[in-house]
Design a protein around this motif. Structure first.
Motif, mmCIF file in Angstrom:
data_model
loop_
_atom_site.group_PDB
_atom_site.id
_atom_site.type_symbol
_atom_site.label_atom_id
_atom_site.label_comp_id
_atom_site.label_asym_id
_atom_site.label_seq_id
_atom_site.Cartn_x
_atom_site.Cartn_y
_atom_site.Cartn_z
ATOM 1 N N MET A 287 -5.252 6.250 12.760
ATOM 2 C CA MET A 287 -6.094 5.138 12.315
ATOM 3 C C MET A 287 -5.335 3.814 12.285
ATOM 4 N N GLY A 288 -4.041 3.838 12.645
ATOM 5 C CA GLY A 288 -3.260 2.615 12.656
ATOM 6 C C GLY A 288 -2.556 2.316 11.360
ATOM 7 N N ILE A 289 -2.478 3.299 10.465
ATOM 8 C CA ILE A 289 -1.808 3.134 9.177
ATOM 9 C C ILE A 289 -0.412 3.742 9.272
ATOM 10 N N THR A 290 0.584 3.016 8.812
ATOM 11 C CA THR A 290 1.962 3.510 8.852
ATOM 12 C C THR A 290 2.226 4.382 7.629
ATOM 13 N N VAL A 291 2.626 5.620 7.863
ATOM 14 C CA VAL A 291 2.894 6.568 6.779
ATOM 15 C C VAL A 291 4.397 6.594 6.519
ATOM 16 N N LEU A 292 4.786 6.270 5.307
ATOM 17 C CA LEU A 292 6.200 6.261 4.928
ATOM 18 C C LEU A 292 6.503 7.521 4.129
ATOM 19 N N ARG A 293 7.215 8.437 4.763
ATOM 20 C CA ARG A 293 7.592 9.681 4.096
ATOM 21 C C ARG A 293 9.110 9.700 3.961
ATOM 22 N N ASN A 294 9.571 9.242 2.807
ATOM 23 C CA ASN A 294 11.009 9.171 2.517
ATOM 24 C C ASN A 294 11.765 8.364 3.583
ATOM 25 N N ARG A 295 11.260 7.181 3.852
ATOM 26 C CA ARG A 295 11.925 6.280 4.799
ATOM 27 C C ARG A 295 11.553 4.838 4.459
ATOM 28 N N HIS A 296 12.217 3.895 5.108
ATOM 29 C CA HIS A 296 11.915 2.497 4.857
ATOM 30 C C HIS A 296 11.732 1.752 6.168
ATOM 31 N N VAL A 297 11.045 0.627 6.079
ATOM 32 C CA VAL A 297 10.833 -0.235 7.247
ATOM 33 C C VAL A 297 11.130 -1.672 6.823
ATOM 34 N N ARG A 298 11.387 -2.513 7.802
ATOM 35 C CA ARG A 298 11.679 -3.928 7.546
ATOM 36 C C ARG A 298 10.394 -4.726 7.742
ATOM 37 N N ILE A 299 10.069 -5.546 6.729
ATOM 38 C CA ILE A 299 8.861 -6.363 6.775
ATOM 39 C C ILE A 299 9.247 -7.832 6.881
ATOM 40 N N GLY A 300 8.666 -8.529 7.838
ATOM 41 C CA GLY A 300 8.934 -9.956 8.000
ATOM 42 C C GLY A 300 9.468 -10.274 9.379
ATOM 43 N N GLU A 301 10.046 -11.450 9.489
ATOM 44 C CA GLU A 301 10.627 -11.901 10.756
ATOM 45 C C GLU A 301 12.130 -11.621 10.738
ATOM 46 N N PRO A 302 12.800 -11.656 11.900
ATOM 47 C CA PRO A 302 14.236 -11.353 11.954
ATOM 48 C C PRO A 302 15.071 -12.176 10.969
ATOM 49 N N GLY A 303 14.702 -13.442 10.746
ATOM 50 C CA GLY A 303 15.501 -14.278 9.860
ATOM 51 C C GLY A 303 15.084 -14.242 8.404
ATOM 52 N N ALA A 304 13.964 -13.609 8.084
ATOM 53 C CA ALA A 304 13.465 -13.569 6.703
ATOM 54 C C ALA A 304 12.625 -12.315 6.526
ATOM 55 N N SER A 305 13.188 -11.334 5.844
ATOM 56 C CA SER A 305 12.488 -10.064 5.707
ATOM 57 C C SER A 305 12.916 -9.357 4.421
ATOM 58 N N PHE A 306 12.190 -8.290 4.078
ATOM 59 C CA PHE A 306 12.567 -7.409 2.973
ATOM 60 C C PHE A 306 12.283 -5.975 3.394
ATOM 61 N N ASP A 307 12.799 -5.030 2.629
ATOM 62 C CA ASP A 307 12.613 -3.615 2.952
ATOM 63 C C ASP A 307 11.459 -3.028 2.158
ATOM 64 N N LEU A 308 10.544 -2.388 2.856
ATOM 65 C CA LEU A 308 9.462 -1.638 2.227
ATOM 66 C C LEU A 308 9.850 -0.165 2.287
ATOM 67 N N VAL A 309 10.033 0.448 1.121
ATOM 68 C CA VAL A 309 10.522 1.823 1.018
ATOM 69 C C VAL A 309 9.381 2.715 0.543
ATOM 70 N N GLY A 310 9.218 3.861 1.178
ATOM 71 C CA GLY A 310 8.163 4.790 0.770
ATOM 72 C C GLY A 310 8.702 6.186 0.548
#
Length: 396
Positions: free
Chosen positions: A257-280
């Motif tokens: 459905m286009g939803i990212t499932v975070l199962r004990n992992r993290h992804v980077r949110i934002g642009e290369p010069g300004a971002s934060f980590d979304l951890v699930g």
């Protein structure tokens, strides 16, 4: 689904409570209000049928064809909520009646004991039963209206340590504990999606307990989430009910459905010069439910990330926030699970059990927000704990 000893004991204890509760309701609503055998017999049949529906509510629908099973499930959950308030009403009014009688006896003191008037006793029993039914009807009607009415939108601002100034004002829309199932279906979901899109968030997260049923039965209702719009997409973590409903199957369906499932992992949110980590992380209780291989593992989720970076943790339960999330340097945790008690008096019970029951909490520079949930579980009631959609604005 795997059954733990804890879940089996809970099932047994709850069924005993259900049976005793229905016996008590029979005595107060039928036996005490009239002596006619047909009335009492009707009470036995009705309370017996309702008790059977409630005690068999977990497995009986699985033995019935689709629409019949849905009707039985709906009846079970609606009656469960009504029965709670009916019991509270009868117990409260009956208690007041007994207190009044005791005070009258104290005032009479040494006076001779009055002759018991059976007609008066029956009249008081009927008055108590009638008042309890009327009060239950009013409270339950409001609770049902509030449960199906659009959730309230709660907006909070949180200063996130390490957040780049370029992301100041970044907004996260949180859904939690929707519980799509026999009662919450596509119409409700379409309305929730419309609410979320109107908030124009940068990112949407779903912190578990999205479903109560299998993909084959609920894919249409959940499919409304495909219409969520945000700059950085929608992210999901499992709750305990996903394990009851097939967590791996739902992870695959949500990904489609286009939803990212975070199962004990993290992804980077934002642009290369300004971002934060979304951890699930996966659900905290999965290990106790018999799924140790797919349970909460924050160590794995943050492996390889720079601890100095800003972070937001998605975790279904608020359990472990202080012991794990704070220790790992998570700046913000978004959770649900408690429903804020969902309806009185359980909101008081949840508040006594959970240190972080609902709302925003802070310790040092870190925060946790615990959502009351967007839908409901079990009885379609929301009293003194309205459903919510949360809009979190991150501040640099």
């Amino acid at each position: 689904m795997r059954f733990s000893l804890q879940s089996i004991l809970f099932f047994v204890v709850m069924n005993v409570v259900v049976v005793l509760g229905h016996i008590y309701l029979y005595r107060r609503l039928f036996r005490d209000t009239a002596k006619h055998p047909h009335w009492r017999r009707a009470g036995v049949v009705l309370m017996g049928l309702l008790a059977t529906i409630m005690t068999g509510g977990w497995f009986v629908p699985r033995l019935l064809p689709g629409e019949t099973a849905a009707i039985v499930s709906r009846l079970n959950w609606v009656w469960m909520g009504v029965a709670v308030y009916l019991l509270l009403g009868v117990l409260s009014l009956g208690g007041l009646r007994r207190l009044s009688a005791w005070l009258n006896r104290r005032q009479a003191d040494a006076a001779p004991a009055p002759v018991v008037d059976e007609e008066r006793r029956q009249f008081l029993a009927r008055a108590t039963a009638g008042a309890a039914i009327a009060a239950t009807g009013g409270v339950a009607s409001y609770g049902v209206w509030r449960a199906f009415h659009p959730p309230v939108v709660n907006e909070v601002a949180v200063k996130l340590p390490g957040l780049p100034k370029a992301l100041d004002g970044f907004s996260i829309i949180q859904l939690s504990d929707v519980h799509v199932g026999p009662l919450i279906q596509r119409r409700f979901m379409d309305a929730v999606v419309a609410q979320c899109n109107a908030l124009k968030g940068d990112l949407v997260c779903i912190t578990g307990d999205l479903v109560d049923g299998r993909v084959a039965h609920l894919a249409h209702g959940v499919g409304a989430l495909s219409n969520l719009h945000s700059r950085y997409g929608t992210y999901f973590v499992t709750g305990n009910h996903e394990y009851y409903s097939g967590d791996e199957e739902w992870a695959e369906a949500l990904t489609r459905m286009g939803i990212t499932v975070l199962r004990n992992r993290h992804v980077r949110i934002g642009e290369p010069g300004a971002s934060f980590d979304l951890v699930g992380v996966d659900d905290w209780g999965a290990r106790r439910s018999g799924y140790p291989e797919r349970s909460y593992d924050l160590t794995a989720a943050i492996a390889g990330r720079d601890p100095s970076r800003a972070s937001v943790l998605l975790a279904h339960q608020p359990a472990g926030w202080r012991e794990h999330a704070l220790e790992a340097g998570m700046g913000l945790q978004l959770s649900g699970h408690t429903h804020g008690g969902q309806f009185f008096p359980f909101n008081l019970v949840v508040s006594a059990i959970w240190e972080h029951d609902a709302g925003l909490f802070r310790e040092g520079d870190s925060h946790i927000y615990v959502s009351r949930g967007t839908g409901f579980w079990g009885p379609p009631l929301r009293v003194a704990a309205p459903p919510e959609i949360v809009k979190v604005t991150l501040l640099a």
